[in-house]
Design a protein around this motif. Structure first.
Motif, PDB file in Angstrom:
ATOM      1  N   LEU A  97      29.697  45.471  31.557  1.00 53.64           N
ATOM      2  CA  LEU A  97      28.806  44.672  30.719  1.00 53.64           C
ATOM      3  C   LEU A  97      28.218  43.501  31.503  1.00 53.64           C
ATOM      4  O   LEU A  97      27.033  43.177  31.357  1.00 53.64           O
ATOM      5  CB  LEU A  97      29.565  44.158  29.489  1.00 53.64           C
ATOM      6  N   SER A  98      29.038  42.866  32.339  1.00 52.03           N
ATOM      7  CA  SER A  98      28.518  41.744  33.132  1.00 52.03           C
ATOM      8  C   SER A  98      27.477  42.218  34.132  1.00 52.03           C
ATOM      9  O   SER A  98      26.518  41.501  34.442  1.00 52.03           O
ATOM     10  CB  SER A  98      29.656  41.014  33.846  1.00 52.03           C
ATOM     11  N   MET A  99      27.624  43.448  34.639  1.00 55.15           N
ATOM     12  CA  MET A  99      26.631  44.013  35.549  1.00 55.15           C
ATOM     13  C   MET A  99      25.311  44.260  34.835  1.00 55.15           C
ATOM     14  O   MET A  99      24.233  43.925  35.353  1.00 55.15           O
ATOM     15  CB  MET A  99      27.138  45.321  36.148  1.00 55.15           C
ATOM     16  N   ILE A 100      25.373  44.842  33.652  1.00 54.33           N
ATOM     17  CA  ILE A 100      24.144  45.158  32.906  1.00 54.33           C
ATOM     18  C   ILE A 100      23.346  43.890  32.627  1.00 54.33           C
ATOM     19  O   ILE A 100      22.124  43.860  32.765  1.00 54.33           O
ATOM     20  CB  ILE A 100      24.497  45.875  31.590  1.00 54.33           C
ATOM     21  N   ASP A 101      24.059  42.812  32.241  1.00 52.97           N
ATOM     22  CA  ASP A 101      23.391  41.559  31.871  1.00 52.97           C
ATOM     23  C   ASP A 101      23.155  40.631  33.062  1.00 52.97           C
ATOM     24  O   ASP A 101      22.611  39.541  32.887  1.00 52.97           O
ATOM     25  CB  ASP A 101      24.219  40.820  30.827  1.00 52.97           C
ATOM     26  N   LEU A 102      23.585  41.043  34.266  1.00 55.48           N
ATOM     27  CA  LEU A 102      23.525  40.168  35.451  1.00 55.48           C
ATOM     28  C   LEU A 102      24.172  38.822  35.134  1.00 55.48           C
ATOM     29  O   LEU A 102      23.634  37.751  35.441  1.00 55.48           O
ATOM     30  CB  LEU A 102      22.074  39.978  35.919  1.00 55.48           C
ATOM     31  N   ASP A 103      25.348  38.883  34.517  1.00 56.76           N
ATOM     32  CA  ASP A 103      26.035  37.695  34.005  1.00 56.76           C
ATOM     33  C   ASP A 103      27.104  37.252  35.005  1.00 56.76           C
ATOM     34  O   ASP A 103      28.250  37.713  34.969  1.00 56.76           O
ATOM     35  CB  ASP A 103      26.656  38.027  32.646  1.00 56.76           C
ATOM     36  N   GLU A 104      26.731  36.350  35.891  1.00 54.59           N
ATOM     37  CA  GLU A 104      27.649  35.898  36.941  1.00 54.59           C
ATOM     38  C   GLU A 104      28.832  35.127  36.368  1.00 54.59           C
ATOM     39  O   GLU A 104      29.971  35.278  36.823  1.00 54.59           O
ATOM     40  CB  GLU A 104      26.911  35.033  37.958  1.00 54.59           C
ATOM     41  N   GLU A 105      28.578  34.300  35.357  1.00 58.72           N
ATOM     42  CA  GLU A 105      29.653  33.511  34.756  1.00 58.72           C
ATOM     43  C   GLU A 105      30.731  34.418  34.163  1.00 58.72           C
ATOM     44  O   GLU A 105      31.930  34.175  34.348  1.00 58.72           O
ATOM     45  CB  GLU A 105      29.089  32.592  33.678  1.00 58.72           C
ATOM     46  N   ARG A 106      30.303  35.472  33.464  1.00 61.75           N
ATOM     47  CA  ARG A 106      31.257  36.406  32.875  1.00 61.75           C
ATOM     48  C   ARG A 106      32.021  37.161  33.976  1.00 61.75           C
ATOM     49  O   ARG A 106      33.231  37.356  33.886  1.00 61.75           O
ATOM     50  CB  ARG A 106      30.510  37.390  31.970  1.00 61.75           C
ATOM     51  N   PHE A 107      31.318  37.573  35.009  1.00 65.99           N
ATOM     52  CA  PHE A 107      31.963  38.255  36.135  1.00 65.99           C
ATOM     53  C   PHE A 107      33.047  37.368  36.743  1.00 65.99           C
ATOM     54  O   PHE A 107      34.171  37.816  36.981  1.00 65.99           O
ATOM     55  CB  PHE A 107      30.925  38.627  37.187  1.00 65.99           C
ATOM     56  N   GLU A 108      32.705  36.115  37.000  1.00 66.52           N
ATOM     57  CA  GLU A 108      33.655  35.189  37.616  1.00 66.52           C
ATOM     58  C   GLU A 108      34.887  35.008  36.744  1.00 66.52           C
ATOM     59  O   GLU A 108      36.018  34.985  37.244  1.00 66.52           O
ATOM     60  CB  GLU A 108      32.979  33.831  37.859  1.00 66.52           C
ATOM     61  N   LYS A 109      34.674  34.886  35.447  1.00 69.48           N
ATOM     62  CA  LYS A 109      35.806  34.687  34.534  1.00 69.48           C
ATOM     63  C   LYS A 109      36.735  35.895  34.538  1.00 69.48           C
ATOM     64  O   LYS A 109      37.966  35.755  34.611  1.00 69.48           O
ATOM     65  CB  LYS A 109      35.296  34.422  33.114  1.00 69.48           C
ATOM     66  N   ILE A 110      36.152  37.093  34.478  1.00 67.31           N
ATOM     67  CA  ILE A 110      36.955  38.328  34.464  1.00 67.31           C
ATOM     68  C   ILE A 110      37.769  38.442  35.751  1.00 67.31           C
ATOM     69  O   ILE A 110      38.986  38.652  35.727  1.00 67.31           O
ATOM     70  CB  ILE A 110      36.055  39.558  34.297  1.00 67.31           C
ATOM     71  N   VAL A 111      37.094  38.321  36.884  1.00 65.20           N
ATOM     72  CA  VAL A 111      37.762  38.525  38.171  1.00 65.20           C
ATOM     73  C   VAL A 111      38.802  37.435  38.435  1.00 65.20           C
ATOM     74  O   VAL A 111      39.931  37.726  38.846  1.00 65.20           O
ATOM     75  CB  VAL A 111      36.733  38.603  39.309  1.00 65.20           C
ATOM     76  N   SER A 112      38.445  36.190  38.170  1.00 66.01           N
ATOM     77  CA  SER A 112      39.378  35.088  38.432  1.00 66.01           C
ATOM     78  C   SER A 112      40.622  35.200  37.565  1.00 66.01           C
ATOM     79  O   SER A 112      41.749  34.977  38.041  1.00 66.01           O
ATOM     80  CB  SER A 112      38.679  33.744  38.175  1.00 66.01           C
ATOM     81  N   THR A 113      40.445  35.555  36.298  1.00 62.80           N
ATOM     82  CA  THR A 113      41.585  35.707  35.394  1.00 62.80           C
ATOM     83  C   THR A 113      42.512  36.818  35.872  1.00 62.80           C
ATOM     84  O   THR A 113      43.749  36.681  35.852  1.00 62.80           O
ATOM     85  CB  THR A 113      41.099  36.004  33.960  1.00 62.80           C
TER      86      THR A 113
END
Length: 292
Positions: A97-113
């Motif tokens: 979903l973060s890829m589809i929306d180009l959502d860097e903030e969401r990507f960072e949150k998922i990976v960091s968590t």
């Protein structure tokens, strides 16, 4: 905006095409577009909807209940689940979903968590690479656009570089020396970067030469450092019929080092491997060698 076939949706969501058609007909929960020849096509919003439905179903929601939710309600429930649950399939869905929306903030949150909970290496092995494998076919077919591919690849690359920097200058005196490179023309670097991290994390020394290295430059670096291991990943270059000659050339030129090979053009192919070479079929193979 990307365009997806029903098979693309099946691959990304894990929901069978037959089930998607039933949802369309029985619940009107998804409404595909149609080509002039009456073939179903889907856009980014459709894909996000199916991914969200898939996640909700995996957590006990019935499709009859989901069909009555508004898009906003569905999204709120998905966010709650993603924030609460920390299992691998859910996180792969969230990354998509973060890829589809180009959502860097969401990507960072998922990976960091996930790095905090599982550690960097486990996050890469169990979440990032399965995610990349899931969408890899779509990159090739063009269902996922270059902007989405570059967005995700660059974010993952940044994470890898930071992790590699944390392992700098930690090699042990008895550790082995590895030289990592990609053949000339080969640009798929994520596998090589992660291998760099894995080897350094076992306190070995790495000479990292990176993408698209001409053979004469590899020979120059080799003669300078005399590594115990040469490691390369062959994904697209050389092409299939040129891989064996390239491997033979490496073996002849550098007989005193052990050659480690991985990548799509090597794994599962009919490549003749001499005694001083090993195919790395999965990351556990490299972890075992690097831990010696």
């Amino acid at each position: 905006m990307s365009s997806y076939s029903i098979k693309d949706l099946e691959q990304l969501s894990g929901i069978k095409a037959h089930t998607l058609r039933i949802w369309e007909q029985r619940y009107s929960i998804i409404t595909p577009k149609r080509t002039d020849t009456n073939i179903r096509t889907y856009d980014d919003q459709d894909l996000k909807l199916v991914l969200n439905i898939s996640l909700l179903k995996d957590h006990g929601y019935k499709i009859s209940e989901i069909s009555k939710m508004s898009i906003e309600d569905m999204y709120r429930e998905v966010v709650k689940i993603s924030d609460r649950q920390q299992n691998y399939p859910d996180q792969i869905h969230a990354l998509t979903l973060s890829m589809i929306d180009l959502d860097e903030e969401r990507f960072e949150k998922i990976v960091s968590t996930n790095i905090l909970q599982f550690g960097f290496e486990n996050t890469m092995i169990h979440i990032i690479f399965p995610f990349l494998n899931r969408i890899g076919t779509l990159w090739v077919t063009g269902s996922v656009g270059p902007a989405q591919e570059h967005f995700i690849s660059n974010l993952i690359r940044q994470k890898l570089i930071v992790a590699i920097d944390s392992q700098a200058n930690k090699h042990r005196p008895e550790g082995k020396k590895y030289m990592l490179f990609l053949p000339e023309g080969e640009l798929h670097e994520i596998n090589l970067l992660f291998s760099n991290y894995v080897i350094r994390a076992r306190y070995n020394k790495v000479i990292y030469l990176g993408q698209s290295l001409p053979f004469n430059e590899l020979a120059f670096a080799y003669n300078l450092h005399k590594p115990d291991y040469l490691f390369t990943s062959i994904t697209s270059v050389p092409s299939n019929h040129e891989v064996q000659p390239y491997v033979d050339q490496l073996v002849r030129a550098f007989p005193e080092s052990h050659l480690l090979l991985t990548g799509y053009q090597v794994i599962g192919q009919d490549i003749t491997i001499p005694d001083n070479a090993t195919i790395i079929n999965q990351i556990d193979d490299l972890i075992r060698i690097a831990s010696i």
